[in-house]
Scaffold this motif. Structure first.
Motif, PDB file in Angstrom:
ATOM      1  N   SER A  71       0.830  -1.208   0.000  1.00 40.42           N
ATOM      2  CA  SER A  71       0.000   0.000   0.000  1.00 40.42           C
ATOM      3  C   SER A  71       0.860   1.251   0.000  1.00 40.42           C
ATOM      4  O   SER A  71       0.597   2.212  -0.746  1.00 40.42           O
ATOM      5  CB  SER A  71      -0.924  -0.007   1.226  1.00 40.42           C
ATOM      6  OG  SER A  71      -1.564   1.243   1.401  1.00 40.42           O
ATOM      7  N   GLU A 108      -9.812  -3.153  -2.793  1.00 40.47           N
ATOM      8  CA  GLU A 108     -10.219  -1.901  -2.151  1.00 40.47           C
ATOM      9  C   GLU A 108      -9.037  -1.183  -1.501  1.00 40.47           C
ATOM     10  O   GLU A 108      -8.902   0.040  -1.609  1.00 40.47           O
ATOM     11  CB  GLU A 108     -11.304  -2.178  -1.103  1.00 40.47           C
ATOM     12  CG  GLU A 108     -12.594  -2.752  -1.661  1.00 40.47           C
ATOM     13  CD  GLU A 108     -13.379  -1.762  -2.501  1.00 40.47           C
ATOM     14  OE1 GLU A 108     -14.382  -1.227  -2.017  1.00 40.47           O
ATOM     15  OE2 GLU A 108     -12.977  -1.513  -3.665  1.00 40.47           O
ATOM     16  N   LEU A 112      -6.657   0.162  -4.295  1.00 37.61           N
ATOM     17  CA  LEU A 112      -7.295   1.304  -4.967  1.00 37.61           C
ATOM     18  C   LEU A 112      -7.220   2.547  -4.093  1.00 37.61           C
ATOM     19  O   LEU A 112      -6.854   3.632  -4.555  1.00 37.61           O
ATOM     20  CB  LEU A 112      -8.762   0.989  -5.264  1.00 37.61           C
ATOM     21  CG  LEU A 112      -9.119   0.396  -6.609  1.00 37.61           C
ATOM     22  CD1 LEU A 112     -10.623   0.170  -6.687  1.00 37.61           C
ATOM     23  CD2 LEU A 112      -8.680   1.294  -7.753  1.00 37.61           C
ATOM     24  N   ALA A 113      -7.581   2.393  -2.822  1.00 38.25           N
ATOM     25  CA  ALA A 113      -7.514   3.524  -1.898  1.00 38.25           C
ATOM     26  C   ALA A 113      -6.092   4.061  -1.810  1.00 38.25           C
ATOM     27  O   ALA A 113      -5.872   5.269  -1.661  1.00 38.25           O
ATOM     28  CB  ALA A 113      -8.016   3.100  -0.520  1.00 38.25           C
ATOM     29  N   SER A 117     -15.019  -1.270   1.904  1.00 39.92           N
ATOM     30  CA  SER A 117     -15.656  -0.336   0.974  1.00 39.92           C
ATOM     31  C   SER A 117     -15.564   1.090   1.510  1.00 39.92           C
ATOM     32  O   SER A 117     -15.411   2.045   0.745  1.00 39.92           O
ATOM     33  CB  SER A 117     -17.120  -0.721   0.729  1.00 39.92           C
ATOM     34  OG  SER A 117     -17.879  -0.677   1.927  1.00 39.92           O
ATOM     35  N   LYS A 159     -12.046   2.694   0.792  1.00 37.42           N
ATOM     36  CA  LYS A 159     -11.911   3.089  -0.609  1.00 37.42           C
ATOM     37  C   LYS A 159     -12.729   4.345  -0.885  1.00 37.42           C
ATOM     38  O   LYS A 159     -12.264   5.287  -1.532  1.00 37.42           O
ATOM     39  CB  LYS A 159     -12.351   1.934  -1.514  1.00 37.42           C
ATOM     40  CG  LYS A 159     -12.252   2.241  -3.015  1.00 37.42           C
ATOM     41  CD  LYS A 159     -13.548   2.792  -3.568  1.00 37.42           C
ATOM     42  CE  LYS A 159     -13.401   3.254  -5.002  1.00 37.42           C
ATOM     43  NZ  LYS A 159     -14.651   3.816  -5.546  1.00 37.42           N
ATOM     44  N   TYR A 160     -13.969   4.397  -0.385  1.00 34.26           N
ATOM     45  CA  TYR A 160     -14.826   5.554  -0.617  1.00 34.26           C
ATOM     46  C   TYR A 160     -14.212   6.819  -0.012  1.00 34.26           C
ATOM     47  O   TYR A 160     -14.154   7.870  -0.648  1.00 34.26           O
ATOM     48  CB  TYR A 160     -16.211   5.300  -0.014  1.00 34.26           C
ATOM     49  CG  TYR A 160     -17.051   6.545   0.101  1.00 34.26           C
ATOM     50  CD1 TYR A 160     -17.630   7.120  -1.025  1.00 34.26           C
ATOM     51  CD2 TYR A 160     -17.251   7.160   1.336  1.00 34.26           C
ATOM     52  CE1 TYR A 160     -18.392   8.278  -0.925  1.00 34.26           C
ATOM     53  CE2 TYR A 160     -18.007   8.317   1.446  1.00 34.26           C
ATOM     54  CZ  TYR A 160     -18.570   8.867   0.313  1.00 34.26           C
ATOM     55  OH  TYR A 160     -19.308  10.012   0.417  1.00 34.26           O
ATOM     56  N   GLY A 179     -11.759   7.491  -9.826  1.00 37.14           N
ATOM     57  CA  GLY A 179     -12.041   6.799  -8.572  1.00 37.14           C
ATOM     58  C   GLY A 179     -13.508   6.587  -8.299  1.00 37.14           C
ATOM     59  O   GLY A 179     -13.898   5.638  -7.610  1.00 37.14           O
ATOM     60  N   HIS A 183     -14.828   3.052  -9.759  1.00 41.06           N
ATOM     61  CA  HIS A 183     -14.394   1.751  -9.262  1.00 41.06           C
ATOM     62  C   HIS A 183     -15.331   1.271  -8.159  1.00 41.06           C
ATOM     63  O   HIS A 183     -15.764   2.059  -7.330  1.00 41.06           O
ATOM     64  CB  HIS A 183     -12.985   1.828  -8.659  1.00 41.06           C
ATOM     65  CG  HIS A 183     -11.948   2.422  -9.544  1.00 41.06           C
ATOM     66  ND1 HIS A 183     -11.627   1.902 -10.770  1.00 41.06           N
ATOM     67  CD2 HIS A 183     -11.124   3.484  -9.360  1.00 41.06           C
ATOM     68  CE1 HIS A 183     -10.653   2.627 -11.307  1.00 41.06           C
ATOM     69  NE2 HIS A 183     -10.337   3.596 -10.479  1.00 41.06           N
TER      70      HIS A 183
END
Length: 386
Positions: free
Chosen positions: A64, A240, A243-244, A320, A323-324, A362, A365
């Motif tokens: 990460s 997740e 992506l974050a 989730s 990531k959000y 973003g 996704h």
């Protein structure tokens, strides 16, 4: 135990070259082949593979950090590589839990093979829980797949494509089938990637026209719908978190560019640098306050995956949610950075202009804002009652 040094895997001079090339790939809408070549040579494709299998043996938390660093140089390169790292990360998640189903992924990554993520389908908001792709059993444990996958990053270069499809023919069906395909004439890549941002990912549409996966590349047959299966958990968790990480890296780069602008530009009105302006100071402080919250959250959640922590049914809302929050934070930070950068940031040649376009991806996704809120609401309130 030696401390983790991100510069060992992503040295500063490599990041400088990657950042310089990012401008060209964005402008020309091309894939960053040179980036991939250099990252492959540096062993980056196997950072999550265990040392016993020939990889670097890094944790998800360390990966990460690296993806944040890479995204600060070239968001599209980081996002593209993300999709390969998802599969090697899933292999690690399974291996950590005593499951060796994706050993071939680790072996391939060490050999320099590229694995792509062929899960997304237009209109399929079930994502991992269902598929519009037809998975037809071949009678020998393998499957042929017919359907269309979208947003297939790494399209020009992948060697193996992880996909899912729905088997309605078997007596115990329906079953969602996860498998890996090689490049064949039955896998057709459209040259249709012409987007607002993240252009270097070359996430083209992929048509599966009876593409075959032999039995030894079929890794799961599970009931459609939500499932605690370790493979599905691994995909969701790694996807997740990484992506974050990419979008958090974008935010950090935007913040750095805003600081650079504020400390190098002088106001004609006051005769002093903009960094002394109280409004600019407040804006950059607000950006930093938002950004500072994300790296510790990512580290904590990734460490929980690495250490086999048990969050039970809350796992999916936590994943989730991170990531959000990362995407929402990054978009706000980039917005403010453009304002601090001034009119120069509006020109397409400016790096902030590219970050402004890249960060918008973003929102598309999984998990999107609606899904993240619905999942979190269920975690805290329970399901909607009639």
């Amino acid at each position: 135990m030696t401390s983790f040094d991100p510069a060992r895997f992503l040295p500063d001079d490599l990041l400088v070259r990657i950042r310089e090339r990012a401008v060209v790939h964005d402008h020309e809408n091309t894939f960053p082949h040179d980036d991939l070549d250099e990252l492959r040579a540096a062993g980056y494709l196997s950072i999550l593979v265990s040392t016993e299998h020939g990889g670097a043996g890094l944790s998800l938390a360390e990966a990460s950090v690296l993806q944040q660093r890479l995204a600060g140089a070239a968001p599209a390169t980081a996002l593209a590589i993300n999709m390969h790292l998802v599969w090697t990360g899933v292999a690690k998640v399974l291996r950590d839990r005593g499951i060796d189903d994706l050993a071939f992924v680790e072996e391939g990554a060490v050999a320099g093979d590229v694995f792509a993520f062929g899960i997304s389908e237009a209109g399929n908001d079930l994502v991992l829980a269902g598929s519009d792709t037809v998975a037809l059993p071949d009678g020998e444990g393998g499957y042929t797949f017919t359907g269309t996958k979208i947003f297939t990053s790494l399209s020009p270069v992948w060697n193996h494509l992880g996909v899912h499809g729905l088997d309605t023919e078997s007596p115990d069906g329906p079953k969602t089938v996860f498998a890996f395909l090689d490049r064949t004439d039955e896998v057709v890549t459209r040259d249709d990637w012409d987007t607002l941002g993240m252009r270097g990912t070359q996430s083209r549409t992929t048509e599966l026209r009876g593409a075959h996966a032999p039995a030894d590349r079929v890794v799961r047959r599970i009931d459609p719908g939500p499932t605690p299966d370790p493979l599905v958990f691994g995909i969701f968790a790694v996807f997740e978190i990484l992506l974050a990480s990419v979008y958090t890296g974008i935010a950090r780069r935007a913040l750095d560019l805003a600081v650079e602008a504020a400390t190098s530009r002088t106001s004609k009105k006051t005769g002093t640098i903009y960094a002394n302006d109280p409004d600019i100071r407040w804006r950059i402080a607000d950006m930093a306050l938002a950004y500072d919250a994300m790296p510790p959250q990512l580290a904590a959640l990734a460490n929980d995956v690495d250490s086999l922590a048990d969050h039970g049914p809350r796992w999916f809302s936590l994943l989730s949610g991170v990531k959000y929050r990362a995407v929402a934070m990054a978009k706000e930070v980039v917005d403010d950075a453009v304002l601090v950068g001034g009119g120069a940031a509006y020109f397409s040649r400016h790096e902030l202009s590219r970050l402004y376009r890249d960060v918008l991806a973003g929102m598309f996704h999984p998990s999107d804002a609606e899904s993240a809120h619905a999942t979190t609401a269920t975690a805290w309130l329970g399901p909607v009652t009639s």
